[in-house]
Design a protein around this motif. Sequence first.
Motif, PDB file in Angstrom:
ATOM      1  N   ARG A  89       0.814  -1.137  -0.114  1.00  0.00           N
ATOM      2  CA  ARG A  89       0.063   0.162   0.114  1.00  0.00           C
ATOM      3  C   ARG A  89       0.800   1.266   0.241  1.00  0.00           C
ATOM      4  NH1 ARG A  89      -4.899  -0.774   4.103  1.00  0.00           N
ATOM      5  NH2 ARG A  89      -5.766   1.035   2.835  1.00  0.00           N
ATOM      6  N   ARG A  90       0.480   2.005  -0.797  1.00  0.00           N
ATOM      7  CA  ARG A  90       1.316   3.322  -1.018  1.00  0.00           C
ATOM      8  C   ARG A  90       0.292   4.578  -1.393  1.00  0.00           C
ATOM      9  NH1 ARG A  90       3.926   0.282  -4.989  1.00  0.00           N
ATOM     10  NH2 ARG A  90       3.270   0.872  -7.156  1.00  0.00           N
ATOM     11  N   PRO A  91       0.661   5.800  -1.131  1.00  0.00           N
ATOM     12  CA  PRO A  91      -0.184   6.786  -1.684  1.00  0.00           C
ATOM     13  C   PRO A  91      -0.534   6.676  -3.026  1.00  0.00           C
ATOM     14  CG  PRO A  91       1.391   7.737  -0.165  1.00  0.00           C
ATOM     15  CD  PRO A  91       1.562   6.466  -0.451  1.00  0.00           C
ATOM     16  N   GLY A  92      -1.772   6.773  -3.472  1.00  0.00           N
ATOM     17  CA  GLY A  92      -2.037   6.846  -4.845  1.00  0.00           C
ATOM     18  C   GLY A  92      -2.319   5.592  -5.519  1.00  0.00           C
ATOM     19  N   LYS A  93      -1.913   4.456  -4.682  1.00  0.00           N
ATOM     20  CA  LYS A  93      -2.151   2.889  -5.215  1.00  0.00           C
ATOM     21  C   LYS A  93      -3.500   2.470  -5.143  1.00  0.00           C
ATOM     22  CE  LYS A  93      -0.318  -1.620  -5.447  1.00  0.00           C
ATOM     23  NZ  LYS A  93       0.763  -2.761  -4.979  1.00  0.00           N
ATOM     24  N   ILE A  94      -4.167   1.947  -6.289  1.00  0.00           N
ATOM     25  CA  ILE A  94      -5.216   1.409  -6.211  1.00  0.00           C
ATOM     26  C   ILE A  94      -4.807  -0.082  -5.606  1.00  0.00           C
ATOM     27  CG2 ILE A  94      -7.488   0.810  -7.294  1.00  0.00           C
ATOM     28  CD1 ILE A  94      -6.801   3.644  -7.026  1.00  0.00           C
ATOM     29  N   ASP A  95      -5.202  -0.204  -4.350  1.00  0.00           N
ATOM     30  CA  ASP A  95      -4.872  -1.609  -3.702  1.00  0.00           C
ATOM     31  C   ASP A  95      -6.185  -2.378  -4.016  1.00  0.00           C
ATOM     32  OD1 ASP A  95      -6.432   0.358  -1.850  1.00  0.00           O
ATOM     33  OD2 ASP A  95      -6.045  -1.171  -0.251  1.00  0.00           O
ATOM     34  N   TRP A  96      -5.703  -3.732  -3.875  1.00  0.00           N
ATOM     35  CA  TRP A  96      -6.599  -4.862  -4.118  1.00  0.00           C
ATOM     36  C   TRP A  96      -7.031  -5.363  -2.749  1.00  0.00           C
ATOM     37  CZ3 TRP A  96      -4.632 -10.525  -5.192  1.00  0.00           C
ATOM     38  CH2 TRP A  96      -5.874 -11.315  -5.594  1.00  0.00           C
ATOM     39  N   ILE A  97      -8.218  -5.375  -2.255  1.00  0.00           N
ATOM     40  CA  ILE A  97      -8.555  -5.627  -0.943  1.00  0.00           C
ATOM     41  C   ILE A  97      -9.218  -7.033  -0.950  1.00  0.00           C
ATOM     42  CG2 ILE A  97      -8.860  -3.424  -0.340  1.00  0.00           C
ATOM     43  CD1 ILE A  97     -12.085  -3.896  -0.365  1.00  0.00           C
ATOM     44  N   ASN A  98      -9.570  -7.667  -1.947  1.00  0.00           N
ATOM     45  CA  ASN A  98     -10.220  -9.008  -2.056  1.00  0.00           C
ATOM     46  C   ASN A  98      -9.484 -10.345  -2.697  1.00  0.00           C
ATOM     47  OD1 ASN A  98     -12.500 -10.823  -1.520  1.00  0.00           O
ATOM     48  ND2 ASN A  98     -13.441 -10.070  -3.178  1.00  0.00           N
ATOM     49  N   PRO A  99      -8.481 -10.812  -2.002  1.00  0.00           N
ATOM     50  CA  PRO A  99      -7.884 -11.833  -2.578  1.00  0.00           C
ATOM     51  C   PRO A  99      -8.462 -13.135  -2.304  1.00  0.00           C
ATOM     52  CG  PRO A  99      -6.621 -10.896  -0.697  1.00  0.00           C
ATOM     53  CD  PRO A  99      -7.811 -10.143  -0.959  1.00  0.00           C
ATOM     54  N   GLY A 100      -9.617 -13.318  -3.000  1.00  0.00           N
ATOM     55  CA  GLY A 100     -10.411 -14.626  -2.718  1.00  0.00           C
ATOM     56  C   GLY A 100     -11.157 -14.829  -1.130  1.00  0.00           C
ATOM     57  N   ILE A 101     -11.333 -13.392  -0.634  1.00  0.00           N
ATOM     58  CA  ILE A 101     -12.335 -13.455   0.553  1.00  0.00           C
ATOM     59  C   ILE A 101     -13.464 -13.436   0.395  1.00  0.00           C
ATOM     60  CG2 ILE A 101     -12.514 -12.139   2.640  1.00  0.00           C
ATOM     61  CD1 ILE A 101      -9.818 -10.979   2.077  1.00  0.00           C
ATOM     62  N   SER A 102     -14.093 -12.521  -0.456  1.00  0.00           N
ATOM     63  CA  SER A 102     -15.519 -12.435  -0.710  1.00  0.00           C
ATOM     64  C   SER A 102     -15.866 -12.761  -1.942  1.00  0.00           C
ATOM     65  CB  SER A 102     -15.913 -11.049  -0.327  1.00  0.00           C
ATOM     66  OG  SER A 102     -17.440 -11.078  -0.521  1.00  0.00           O
ATOM     67  N   HIS A 103     -17.049 -13.566  -2.446  1.00  0.00           N
ATOM     68  CA  HIS A 103     -17.410 -13.540  -3.860  1.00  0.00           C
ATOM     69  C   HIS A 103     -18.218 -12.356  -4.365  1.00  0.00           C
ATOM     70  CE1 HIS A 103     -17.437 -18.312  -3.752  1.00  0.00           C
ATOM     71  NE2 HIS A 103     -16.524 -17.781  -3.057  1.00  0.00           N
ATOM     72  N   ASP A 104     -18.552 -11.386  -3.854  1.00  0.00           N
ATOM     73  CA  ASP A 104     -19.303 -10.428  -4.418  1.00  0.00           C
ATOM     74  C   ASP A 104     -19.077  -9.120  -3.244  1.00  0.00           C
ATOM     75  OD1 ASP A 104     -20.748  -8.607  -5.770  1.00  0.00           O
ATOM     76  OD2 ASP A 104     -22.881  -9.608  -5.510  1.00  0.00           O
ATOM     77  N   LEU A 105     -18.529  -8.219  -3.922  1.00  0.00           N
ATOM     78  CA  LEU A 105     -18.482  -6.893  -2.978  1.00  0.00           C
ATOM     79  C   LEU A 105     -19.208  -5.871  -3.547  1.00  0.00           C
ATOM     80  CD1 LEU A 105     -14.536  -6.312  -2.159  1.00  0.00           C
ATOM     81  CD2 LEU A 105     -16.576  -7.384  -0.699  1.00  0.00           C
ATOM     82  N   SER A 106     -19.884  -6.064  -4.689  1.00  0.00           N
ATOM     83  CA  SER A 106     -21.097  -5.169  -5.089  1.00  0.00           C
ATOM     84  C   SER A 106     -22.158  -4.482  -4.277  1.00  0.00           C
ATOM     85  CB  SER A 106     -21.670  -5.543  -6.420  1.00  0.00           C
ATOM     86  OG  SER A 106     -22.643  -6.713  -5.985  1.00  0.00           O
ATOM     87  N   GLU A 107     -22.087  -3.060  -4.536  1.00  0.00           N
ATOM     88  CA  GLU A 107     -23.003  -2.285  -3.789  1.00  0.00           C
ATOM     89  C   GLU A 107     -24.328  -1.885  -4.489  1.00  0.00           C
ATOM     90  OE1 GLU A 107     -22.978  -1.970  -0.630  1.00  0.00           O
ATOM     91  OE2 GLU A 107     -21.201  -2.577   0.219  1.00  0.00           O
ATOM     92  N   PRO A 108     -25.580  -2.022  -3.929  1.00  0.00           N
ATOM     93  CA  PRO A 108     -26.672  -1.580  -4.928  1.00  0.00           C
ATOM     94  C   PRO A 108     -26.778  -0.012  -4.968  1.00  0.00           C
ATOM     95  CG  PRO A 108     -27.574  -2.321  -2.902  1.00  0.00           C
ATOM     96  CD  PRO A 108     -26.019  -2.792  -2.744  1.00  0.00           C
ATOM     97  N   LEU A 109     -26.292   0.706  -3.756  1.00  0.00           N
ATOM     98  CA  LEU A 109     -26.321   2.148  -3.663  1.00  0.00           C
ATOM     99  C   LEU A 109     -24.841   2.593  -2.856  1.00  0.00           C
ATOM    100  CD1 LEU A 109     -27.975   4.751  -3.630  1.00  0.00           C
ATOM    101  CD2 LEU A 109     -28.616   4.201  -1.202  1.00  0.00           C
ATOM    102  N   ILE A 110     -24.373   3.462  -3.444  1.00  0.00           N
ATOM    103  CA  ILE A 110     -23.196   4.239  -2.960  1.00  0.00           C
ATOM    104  C   ILE A 110     -23.435   5.685  -3.082  1.00  0.00           C
ATOM    105  CG2 ILE A 110     -20.751   4.872  -3.416  1.00  0.00           C
ATOM    106  CD1 ILE A 110     -20.302   2.098  -4.642  1.00  0.00           C
TER     107      ILE A 110
END
Length: 954
Positions: free
Chosen positions: A444-465
């Motif tokens: 993790r470093r400033p500006g880097k888009i970090d990948w938070i889901n290495p095979g943990i959850s099947h679906d992080l999608s949100e209906p409302l943000i």
Amino acid sequence: MIRQRAIPDTTLEDGLDRQNLTLLRKRFLSINTDRLERMHSALNSHQQLCLDALPLLFHTNHPMMPGFVSRSTPARLCNFKPDKDILQLGRRVARSFTLGYDPSVEEDIYGIYVMGSVGTIAQSESSDLDIWLCHKPGLSKQAVDELEQKCTKISEWAMSLRLEMHFFTMDYEEFKRGTLSALNEESSGSAQRLLLLDEFYRSAIFLGGRIPLWWFVPARAEKDYENYSSTLLDKRFLSDNLVLDFGGIATIPDGEFIGAGIWQLYKAIESPYKSVLKLLLLEAYVSEHPNIDPLSLSFKREVFAGEVDINNLDSYLIIYRRIERYLQQKQQYKRLELARRCFYFKVNKPLSRPSRSNTKSWQRVLMEQLVKDWEWSEADIALLDKRKRWKTNTVAMERSQLVSELNHSYRFLLDFANNCGVAHAISSDELNILGRKLQAAFERRPGKIDWINPGISHDLSEPLIALHSEYEEALKTTLWTAVTFDEDSPNAGGEAIKASPSVVELMLWCYYNGLIDNSTRFDLTGCEEINEYELRRLLNLFQQWLPQTTSSLPHETFKQSAVPSDAMLLINVAKHPMSQLQDHGYQRLSSRSDALRYSGFDENLVVSVDIVIRNSWNEINTRRFEKDTALLDALHEYLQLCLPGTHHLPPALTVECVGETLSNTISQRVKDWFNEIVHCFYADKKAANRRYIFEMGNHYYCLQFSGMKLVTRAFTNPNALLAHLGEEQTKPSPIVLDSNALHLHPLRPICSHTKAQSVSVFYHRFDIGMEIFVVDEKGSIHYTLLRGCKDHNPLKSLHRFLRATINREARSNPAFSGDFGIFPIHFYELSKNITNQYGCVSKRISTELPSPALFDVKAIAHPVNDNVVFDFYCDDQEFSAVSFGEQLELVVAQFILSRRADNNRYPIYITDIDLSLCAGKISENGELQINHYLTIKSDLEFKLNQAIGILLKA
């Protein structure tokens, strides 16, 4: 289950007992049968048929049976005697099957074993089968190739039944000697042979052929394995055609732990839970170094002691027990909880949900007892059972613990390698590649888009943000926050998931991690900076530039350092140009449509730039620039990705203006601007020395690389720019004009007509004089404005001076040799057309002295203390600076006037200057160029002509 009679764990000195050996064989086979039944029960009827048919398939070569290659393919399985049930099974596979083999043919298949999680608490419907197929030693390459083809065809047949099989053909003697790279990358190769054998001995299920000789060697005698096993065979306690000898595992080389750890860390990047358990087991092993007790020996010790309960002998459960004991001894209870979660997820029996059948599976019963021992609450279990639907914050917390554990394992392995002196045995390339993969995935470093889901959850999608923006006074910027809502608690308040000073970084992070899909809605209440249209356009650009379904990178990619592969500029996101002018009612006041100098107010319409960069390791970094310098700052960031002269171009660039105001005008102009700059500095090897001129806002700019750094200079008017272009250069530095810059200035035809390896003189006559631009051999421009009689022509004197200077420099500088020994000087006359734009035409100028001039005027520089002074030579008369001091110019002027036939006032022109004695004082790098001569010439001529004026007035 009650333990059976213990069999003494004896050595050779204690003697051998045939009865005990027979009992051992029955006991191991009984355990094997129980495991085989458990593996069987997890398969459907078609898969069971496939598994049961394996011994028969490798015993025969029948054209109608799966896997057939040829009748000469190695076949006949040791100790396999097909009965009526086997023959009936064969006909279920292929109706026309008949046994039909020659009993006199030698047995080529020595054993079939399946290993891994099958038959254990961790077996699931998706578990694959790793099958060791041991063949007769010394088979020809053609025979082994055919056998592997047969394995491939059987795997394809199994896959059609949704059963995944991986076969590993093996010469067991070669494997025992450690010379066989028998296993592919799925099993980490031969480098970790004994660790793999440790896993095999504690988990393998025997399907047919010969049984492992290892079963019969007591754990106490493992260090004397070779002697003990030889005695069993030589003295015929065991028949040679009954057993296979893969070797003992009394000691495991230190290097194997490092190799296995590296391999598991590789696998952990995409599937961390399973790898964390195996890494913890390696750590537990290493903690016992050098007196390591492999789990396979513990397993065998228990069998000898009479343990036949396969729950207690479950190969996955004994892994967990060893890890639990180790972490409890270390009092590392947070890591123990992570290990328990990893184990629970691997077993994959959601205990908070009712059993699918009336009778609980043995796995569920065993798991229920375990979580009871762990004192997990129903809420704890329910949360874990929702893992496939975990959302962002829960996943981020879990990821943090997993990454911390993987980093701990990486450091632990390196420390062990250094402490045990096996670091030299580890490939530095492998360690570098591993470090790079871990960095790409988890750093993790400033500006880097970090990948938070290495095979943990099947679906992080949100209906409302929901997006919130608030100006942070301390940071002097707007802070953006994304908020999500719990579907199960619609009345509850939202939960902030991430904040960033850039809405691009925030939305790209949400998109990259799968929080946003096509059905996601946005709440922008109170968020005036961006609207729904702009947000959807931003997400559409992400989808085009970065598809979410990206394949894993090949191993070789990480052998090289990361290099930028793609870049995207997003302009005016959540910022609107001309907003202040529009607020005051001003509109476009001229026909100027250049987005960098728009309208009569010279407005720069680029008020913010977000640059997104993807590199060869699939890392994504973003950075946001605002204010008037946003585009310049983004340009510096982009060009630093790949410096000129490195034989590489900057990464492919996508430019889009997201704001609604003049978006096409802005994006096309910026795209063209970047393309022109890249072409300027990267077109060829010498392009890095160029200078690029452009206009932006109400300023003029010059870009030039100084070594590894891009230097930007800004000027308020063309005259200041022209003065800068006259500065000395270390190398030839051509000037390139932006296509929209300086349309009404002489610099445009000057830059387009200047030729390399020459001196170019451009002059423009006007009513009371002439302006002259001299572009020297390094591209420096010397500008002179001469006022006087319209008919006066100083060009012949200038030409004579330039030729004299070139001839002088050519004596020591080969760059002035030119073609056929003549360095070219080109003359062009500038003139305006009806649109006030400058053009030029080539002219020929003589080097003869102008008619009023009767003799040459020369100057020679020489150092005096820290100064440079000049002596003059006129008509062979010397005028020394030392002799005449401050009166020098008046004395020289008086002499020149005395030689004129009349008192007409016309300028003095110096025809030659010698600077050879003072090069180090005149030039910063000690190298003279024509521009130095011209600058000094102008200065000396000004003083002499000023003296002429004084004398004529006297």
